[in-house]
Structure formats: C-alpha cells, structure tokens
Design an enzyme around this catalytic site. Structure first.
Site, PDB file in Angstrom:
ATOM      1  N   CYS B  35       0.835  -1.211   0.000  1.00 19.39           N
ATOM      2  CA  CYS B  35       0.000   0.000   0.000  1.00 19.39           C
ATOM      3  C   CYS B  35       0.864   1.253   0.000  1.00 19.39           C
ATOM      4  O   CYS B  35       0.341   2.354  -0.011  1.00 19.39           O
ATOM      5  CB  CYS B  35      -1.003  -0.007   1.130  1.00 19.39           C
ATOM      6  SG  CYS B  35      -0.368  -0.532   2.684  1.00 19.39           S
ATOM      7  N   ASP B  37       3.303   2.464   2.144  1.00 19.01           N
ATOM      8  CA  ASP B  37       3.989   3.000   3.312  1.00 19.01           C
ATOM      9  C   ASP B  37       4.218   1.926   4.353  1.00 19.01           C
ATOM     10  O   ASP B  37       3.364   1.074   4.574  1.00 19.01           O
ATOM     11  CB  ASP B  37       3.160   4.127   3.952  1.00 19.01           C
ATOM     12  CG  ASP B  37       3.065   5.322   3.026  1.00 19.01           C
ATOM     13  OD1 ASP B  37       4.117   5.850   2.660  1.00 19.01           O
ATOM     14  OD2 ASP B  37       1.941   5.701   2.671  1.00 19.01           O
ATOM     15  N   CYS B  60       6.041   7.967   1.411  1.00 16.81           N
ATOM     16  CA  CYS B  60       6.026   9.301   0.838  1.00 16.81           C
ATOM     17  C   CYS B  60       6.456  10.347   1.861  1.00 16.81           C
ATOM     18  O   CYS B  60       6.736  10.026   3.018  1.00 16.81           O
ATOM     19  CB  CYS B  60       4.621   9.623   0.327  1.00 16.81           C
ATOM     20  SG  CYS B  60       3.412   9.734   1.643  1.00 16.81           S
ATOM     21  N   CYS B 104      -3.301   6.509   4.687  1.00 17.02           N
ATOM     22  CA  CYS B 104      -2.210   5.633   4.261  1.00 17.02           C
ATOM     23  C   CYS B 104      -0.892   6.021   4.896  1.00 17.02           C
ATOM     24  O   CYS B 104      -0.068   5.158   5.200  1.00 17.02           O
ATOM     25  CB  CYS B 104      -2.103   5.622   2.749  1.00 17.02           C
ATOM     26  SG  CYS B 104      -1.841   7.238   2.031  1.00 17.02           S
TER      27      CYS B 104
END
Lengths: 396, 128
Positions: B35, B37, B60, B104
C-alpha cells in the site's frame, strides 16, 4: 541553484515560433471558421492550413481525414468509443493492450457498460506487445484493436506495423494512440498501416488543449460531441483556432527538425540510463533498454518511494515524475509498472525523466551527481533497505 | 510539490530520530510496501518512560513527516501517555495532512503502540 527540468512529457514550453503563429488568432483574426464572410474565411484558411501541416507530420495525404480535438485524451476517447459504437451491429468486442493510457483503457471500460467485451493483451517485462498475442485475442466479433505506438511511462515503442499487418488481414480497424510518439519519433500512417491515430500538440512544443485524431477514410466513427458540422460532422463545436494553428506550426517545425531532435536527445538519454544504473545500486530500468523514445529514461529505485525522491530532487532544482502510488491522486501504483511484472514495492520507487530540447549534457551530469545522495538519504531511512542489508549479511 | 504545509515539509526535510536502537526494548512495525507506506519504531524504556525512540520509514513525504513527529511527541513520555498518541493528534501537531494522505501515511502512532506492546509482552514473559 541550478534548475533542471526533466518532466517534458508532462508539460513543455510552447516554442516561440509556435506562440508567434498563434497570437494573431487570439487577436485580430477572430472569425469563426464556419462563418460566410471575410472574417470567417481568414479563420477557416488558417484551420485548413494547420490541417495540412498535421497531415504532413504523419504522412497522411488526405488532410480532411484529420479531426481536431481538445487533447490526446479526447482523440483516444473518440477513436475507441467512436469506432466501436459505430460498428456495434457487427460485434461488441475490442482488443487493447494492458499498458494503454487511461484515456484508452477507461474508454474501453465505458464500452463494457454498453455491452462490449474487452480483451487486454499482456506485455513482456520490457512493456513490449507480442503481435501474435493480439492475433490470438481477436475474435469474430472484434470491431476494434487499439494498441499504443509508444508508452509514455516506460518509453517502449510497440510493434505497431506488425500488429497492423494482422488487423489488415482480418479487416479490423486498428487505432494507435501515438500521443507519446507523434512529434517525437517519425510516424507515418501509411507505412504503419493503421486506421486511426491520436496525437497531441503539447507533446511536441505546441500548446496544451489541442490534439488531433486521424481516421482513415472508410472507417466509420460515431461522434462523441454532437453539434454542428465542424470537422466534417465528426466533432461539433467551434474550433479552437489559435490552438489548431499552434498545433499546425508545431507539427511543421518538428517535421523539419525530427532527425536532429532524435540525434540530440538519444545520447543524452543513454548517458542518463547508463549513468544512473552505474552510480546507484539496485536500480532497474523500466521499459525497453534500446527500443524506446529518444528523450525518455525511466527507472525504479529499490527500497524507497517516488514521491519522497521527487521532493528531495525538487529541493535540488530537479523536476521529474513518478508512477508510484503515493504520487498518483488515486494512490494506486501505475498499471503500466504492474503490467511489466514489477511488484508494488518496486513500483513505488518509480522515477521518470523526460528530456527536452534545452536539456544539455551538463544537466544530465548534475542529475547524476544529485541522485546518489538523495537515494542514500532515503535508504538510510528505509526499513526495507535495513532488512535487505541485514539479510545480505546473514547470508554470508 | 504535494500540498504539504511548512511543518510537514520541515519534518520531511529534517526528520528527527531516524534510525534503529541497538538492543531495543521494543520494536513495532506497521503498514506494508504494497500500500506504499511502512514504518518501524524502536524504543528504549527506562522507569516506564520512553527514554529513546527511533524510526525508519518507507514511504512518501507525509509518511516520513508523520514518523518524525510521532518520535518527537513520544520521547520522554510515560508508556501510557505515549499510547494516547493518535493519528489525529499527530496530524494536529503537523498542522494538517492532505486529506487523501491521512490514512495511508498516518501509521506512525500504530507502529509506536506496537513497539510499546512488544515491550510490555516481553516484560510479562520475563516476569514469569
């Protein structure tokens, strides 16, 4: 700080000569091409001249086969939906590749809502399509094949000519999305043998908001935009005259400069492909290593994520793109990267460099210097890299 | 650039407490690379307080900033206090995260809680 813009596929500056050509049509030459007076004639002549130039870029000898649109996405929608829907009495099956742009893939999904079936042809690890798989996907009720000329995310150039031989033999209309290819590499519709081809001005230093769809005479097409009789009744709406003039001028310029642009970009691309894989460990080149667009270098950097790389590169004045989940608004990894067999984890490290006419060797060298510390910094933070290092030590 | 505010950018560009602790008292991992992370937290506990907190994050800019902020919020807190850190309180301290990134990327608090649970379960096992 040095600024290095390597995101030319996302957006590139309009050439000064293109802008010059467009300006009168935002001012004194304001007529509607459909009007029956001198003002209208002036605009219509400009649109017709642009049509000839766009036809010239793709080797089309009948300019009236060119339909101006608002962008590559519209061209692809018009081709996929327009050709399929016009022939639904013959059959309701279309064939596309798994790595098409969303404007083809999602248009095909919309056709499913109208009772069509869609076959997605897979690609190999370089993103190349095997024409034989296209042949095998074709059925008796297939009314359209759409396979892109080149992929904008991984740069791979597809065997369009070979696929066209199959579709011609079987008499099935073949559309190719050449948005990434037209104006970047030589494209000739008759040499390729395709029946419809999409292109967009912003991919070759023309303005955003204007594209074209070429459809061979005899191929039936249902319009998406019903309206007046503009574009031969195939696309209603008053023409974007200035944009169309810009597209025409950009097409004319790139046709003359094609060879020199390819020769300029290819060695720079190879310098980046070679340099980055040498300077940074655990980097995978995505797409075909040689048979790819001239200014296009794409990679996956293992153990780290694309958005974080983009942000650190931006802080060093470097602009690039990524196909990682985190960089997409939908937060999904690029379907192209998954289709070439990469894991979600590797796809997260996607980086895409698209070079431009103002890119120099020193820009590439600057990127090659900037990349290792950016990658190191994120890897030092990465639990995946820590695990990898530990597992490597454990194996000794 | 993504729509990150200055506080998020500061924690991304200058993350606090990156790393691992040798012989940690607890380790927690949350998320997975599919997904996008994933983060690990290492903790050192003394007198029921988080004496040291270190993290590693794959993800990210937001995920890195979240981890950095969690480590900063947690350091020096008692274990019970640290368990009260939530994704909402982390986002609050960061003065906001982009909406689509909230779920997320905002896994730092859970990773820290897992590290504390890991420590406590080890304590229990050791006490027997």
């Amino acid at each position: 700080m040095r600024k290095v813009y390597l995101d030319n596929a996302s957006a590139a500056p309009v050439l000064p000569a293109v802008k010059e050509a467009m300006l009168p049509y935002l001012g004194e030459v304001f007529g509607n091409p459909s009007s029956l007076h001198d003002w209208g004639d002036a605009a219509r002549e400009a649109v017709d001249a642009a049509r000839e130039k766009v036809a010239g870029l793709i080797g089309c000898t009948s300019p009236e086969e060119i339909i101006f649109t608002s962008c590559g996405t519209e061209s692809n929608n018009l081709a996929v939906k327009g050709i399929a829907l016009a022939q639904q009495s013959k059959g309701k099956h279309v064939v596309v590749s798994a790595i098409e742009h969303f404007s083809v893939l999602h248009a095909a999904r919309t056709l499913e809502k109208f009772g069509f079936e869609v076959t997605e042809v897979p690609v190999d690890k370089h993103g190349a399509i095997d024409p034989d798989l296209v042949r095998r996907a074709i059925r008796k009720d297939t009314v359209l094949v759409s396979v892109m000329h080149a992929n904008g995310e991984i740069g791979t150039i597809e065997p369009v000519r070979e696929i066209a031989q199959i579709t011609r033999e079987l008499k099935i209309p073949f559309h190719t999305d050449a948005v990434a290819a037209a104006g970047t590499i030589p494209v000739d519709v008759n040499d390729l043998g395709v029946d419809a081809l999409s292109l967009a001005a912003n991919q070759f230093y023309g303005p955003k908001g204007v594209g074209a769809l070429w459809v061979r005479r005899g191929v039936r097409l249902m319009p998406l935009l019903d309206g007046g009789i503009q574009e031969g009744g195939r696309r209603g709406g008053t023409e974007n005259v200035a944009g169309i003039v810009g597209l025409g001028r950009a097409a004319e310029i790139v046709k003359a400069e094609m060879a020199s642009r390819v020769n300029q970009l290819t060695p720079l691309r190879d310098r980046l492909l070679k340099g980055l894989t040498e300077k940074v460990e655990h980097v995978v080149v995505t797409g075909h290593p040689q048979n790819r667009l001239p200014g296009h270098a794409s990679f996956c950097v293992e153990f780290i994520e694309g958005e974080a790389m983009l942000m650190l590169l931006n802080s060093r004045g470097i602009a690039v793109s990524s196909g990682s989940a985190c960089t997409s608004r939908a937060l999904k990894a690029s379907h192209v990267l998954l289709a070439i067999g990469l894991s979600h984890e590797i796809a997260q490290g996607s980086l895409l460099f698209t070079l431009g006419l103002d890119t120099g060797a020193e820009d590439i060298d600057y990127v090659l210097e900037a990349m290792p510390p950016v990658v190191d910094r994120l890897r030092q933070m990465s639990p995946l890299y820590a695990k990898f290092v530990k597992s490597g030590k454990g194996g000794r | 650039m993504p729509a990150y505010n200055q506080t998020v950018m500061d924690h991304f560009m200058n993350p606090r407490n990156v790393g691992e602790i040798p012989n940690p008292d607890g380790v927690g991992e949350e998320g997975n690379p599919v997904c996008g992370d994933m983060m690990t937290f290492h903790i050192k506990v003394k007198d029921d307080r988080l004496e040291d907190v270190k993290f590693k994050t794959f993800g990210c800019g937001a995920a890195i900033a979240v981890s950095s902020m969690v480590s900063e919020m947690a350091k020096g807190k008692t274990l019970d206090e640290a368990l009260k850190i939530t994704p909402e309180s982390v986002a609050g301290k960061l003065e906001g995260l982009p909406k689509n990134k909230f779920h997320c990327s905002n896994l730092g608090a859970q990773a820290l809680h897992k590290a504390i649970e890991d420590y406590r379960s080890k304590q229990k096992a050791g006490g027997k």
